[in-house]
Design an enzyme around this catalytic site. Structure first.
Site, short mmCIF file in Angstrom:
data_model
loop_
_atom_site.label_atom_id
_atom_site.label_comp_id
_atom_site.label_asym_id
_atom_site.label_seq_id
_atom_site.Cartn_x
_atom_site.Cartn_y
_atom_site.Cartn_z
N GLU A 1 -1.27 -1.12 12.86
CA GLU A 1 0.01 -1.80 12.56
C GLU A 1 1.16 -1.01 13.14
OE1 GLU A 1 0.98 -2.70 8.49
OE2 GLU A 1 -0.97 -3.62 8.11
N GLU B 1 -4.02 0.74 3.97
CA GLU B 1 -3.02 1.65 3.40
C GLU B 1 -3.20 1.92 1.91
OE1 GLU B 1 0.91 0.23 4.31
OE2 GLU B 1 0.69 0.67 6.43
C1 FCB Z 1 2.57 -2.31 5.81
C2 FCB Z 1 1.61 -3.34 5.24
C3 FCB Z 1 1.77 -4.72 5.83
C4 FCB Z 1 3.23 -5.06 6.08
C5 FCB Z 1 3.94 -3.96 6.80
C6 FCB Z 1 5.39 -4.23 7.10
O1 FCB Z 1 2.74 -1.29 4.90
O2 FCB Z 1 0.29 -2.92 5.47
O3 FCB Z 1 1.13 -5.63 4.97
O4 FCB Z 1 3.84 -5.43 4.93
O5 FCB Z 1 3.85 -2.77 6.08
#
Ligand code: FCB
Length: 462
Positions: free
Chosen positions: A373, A185
């Site tokens: 994620e 990210e």
């Molecule tokens: C994302 C991050 C991860 C975590 C989630 C909730 O932005 O990549 O490390 O904190 O959010």
């Protein structure tokens, strides 16, 4: 594995979900994600150098909820074996974690710390021993402090420092690691760390933001080239945060505001990588980024990744606002809109992940998408040895259903990783929002499987 009686009732979504799942090929990837700083602890053990997060949590304590840090976190550094055993017991065979740059190169450049490499040797070897495939992120926000002292991501030299670090890791681990993600990210670490000052290193303003964006893009692509140069067979990706964006009201000015926020949050990194350049036609205030683009960069800032990791949690509503500099746009939070939301105040809106897959899938040049994620922070309920978290289970079910819906419609989505494995340090939010499939007692480091973890293990192994 059977769920307890208090498990969420089967409803129509679950039936649809199971129907989608049945049609999947066996090679669809199911896994869990974590990161070094959020879990490892051992912040100064075995020669590790300080990262910007070590410094930030110690020197800007007021920016972290309850003034916490991740000096110990989940103590994953010593407890990885037990955590892998637990993972294996749930039948989870893909683990995405990150390497801490200052653990491997304490000063960020130059000397390599053999003990740091040794930790990841042990971790990777034990993953393979248990039949768990390692998916390794090379940068999940923990820049060596020594490099931040020289300007960090705002200093163009970071491209060389990063490529050297990537080369050290890939040379060392490529006999065992075949799946790499160059960055996690970039919009979040650059935006929150170099524009808003909310994350490490706590810098603000366009003069930091613009060079940091460009140097992150160059590093991502040059880093990927470095991996392939060492191991042409490696599968190389990188990951992007994204959220479905909607105008708050059906007014021209809110549509314009939403269009700009979409360019900033969703397009700023993927488009240059695909050779489309920065979306500065839509984001005029960012046009000054061109001053950091040197001759030849138009080639260096492109890379044909084997896969793109999409990380999605919510959607955002955007309202025109004269008072917000540069964008004239502001986000209207979920609590303000009075819609269901998580402990992060992020709206629960499963269709966002479907929309994001469709959006990325429509770009020519993206070969494969993985959801690297997705997950949620909710209050967990404790009953002696059982932890119930129906909201998280339902959240995962509804999001996975949307992922598989997109796949059913032909989108190139080939995998899904839950954020996260164990409850861990959630950056500026400290330890309050728990995202884990596994509960962590931060006093004793005891782990307890939550019902969502039982459900996920059960579901992916059906
Ligand atoms: C994302 C991050 C991860 C975590 C989630 C909730 O932005 O990549 O490390 O904190 O959010």
């Amino acid at each position: 594995m059977l769920l307890s009686e208090s498990a969420p009732e089967l409803h129509i979504n679950q039936q649809q979900l199971r129907a989608y799942k049945k049609q999947l090929n066996a090679d669809f990837i199911w896994g869990v994600s974590a990161s070094a700083y959020q879990t490892e602890g051992a912040y100064n053990t075995d020669g590790k150098g300080p990262s910007i997060w070590d410094t930030f949590t110690n020197e800007q304590k007021n920016k972290i909820k309850d003034r916490k840090n991740a000096n110990i976190a989940c103590d994953f550094y010593s407890r990885y074996e037990d955590d892998l055993l637990l993972m294996k017991s749930l039948g989870i065979n893909n683990f995405r974690f990150s390497i801490s740059w200052p653990r491997v190169m304490p000063a960020g450049t130059g000397e390599v710390n053999a003990a740091g490499l040794g930790f990841y040797d042990r971790l990777i070897d034990r993953c393979l021993h248990y039949g768990i495939t390692p998916w390794v992120t090379l940068y999940h926000w923990d820049l060596p402090q020594a490099l931040e002292n020289k300007g960090g991501w705002t200093n163009r030299q970071v491209v060389g420092w990063f490529t050297d670090y990537v080369t050290v890791c890939v040379k060392h681990f490529s006999d065992r690691v075949k799946h790499w993600m160059v960055m996690n990210e970039p919009m979040v670490f650059v935006g929150a760390g170099y524009f808003l000052g909310l994350h490490a290193p706590g810098k603000r303003g366009m003069k930091n933001f613009l060079p940091a964006i460009h140097h992150a893009v160059l590093s991502m692509c040059e880093g990927a080239r470095a991996i392939k140069a060492i191991d042409p067979d490696a599968e190389v990706g990188t990951t992007f945060s994204c959220s479905h964006i909607e105008p708050y009201r059906n007014l021209e000015k809110d549509h314009v505001a939403a269009f700009k926020v979409d360019a900033l949050l969703n397009r700023m990194f993927i488009e240059p990588v695909l050779g489309m350049g920065y979306p500065v036609e839509t984001l005029k205030p960012l046009q000054n980024i061109t001053q950091y683009i040197l001759q030849g960069d138009e080639y260096k800032m492109k890379y044909d990744f084997d896969f793109i990791g999409i990380q999605n949690y919510t959607r955002e509503f955007v309202k025109h606002s004269w008072f917000t500099p540069y964008l004239n746009a502001r986000l209207i939070s979920a609590p303000k809109r009075k819609v269901p939301h998580t402990l992060m105040n992020w709206e629960v809106y499963p269709e966002s992940i479907y929309q994001m897959i469709k959006k990325f899938d429509a770009y020519p040049g993206i070969k494969k998408i993985l959801i690297t994620e997705n997950g949620a922070a909710f209050e967990d309920k404790h009953h002696d040895t059982l932890i119930t978290d129906h909201m998280r289970t339902t959240y995962l079910q509804e999001h996975i259903e949307q992922v598989l819906r997109a796949k059913q419609e032909g989108a190139k989505v080939e995998g899904y990783f839950v954020w996260t494995w164990t409850d861990n340090f959630e950056w500026a939010e400290g330890y309050h929002p728990r995202f884990g499939l596994i509960y962590t007692d931060f006093n004793t480091q005891k782990r307890i499987i939550k019902e969502s973890g039982l459900w996920y293990g059960d579901f992916i192994n059906q």
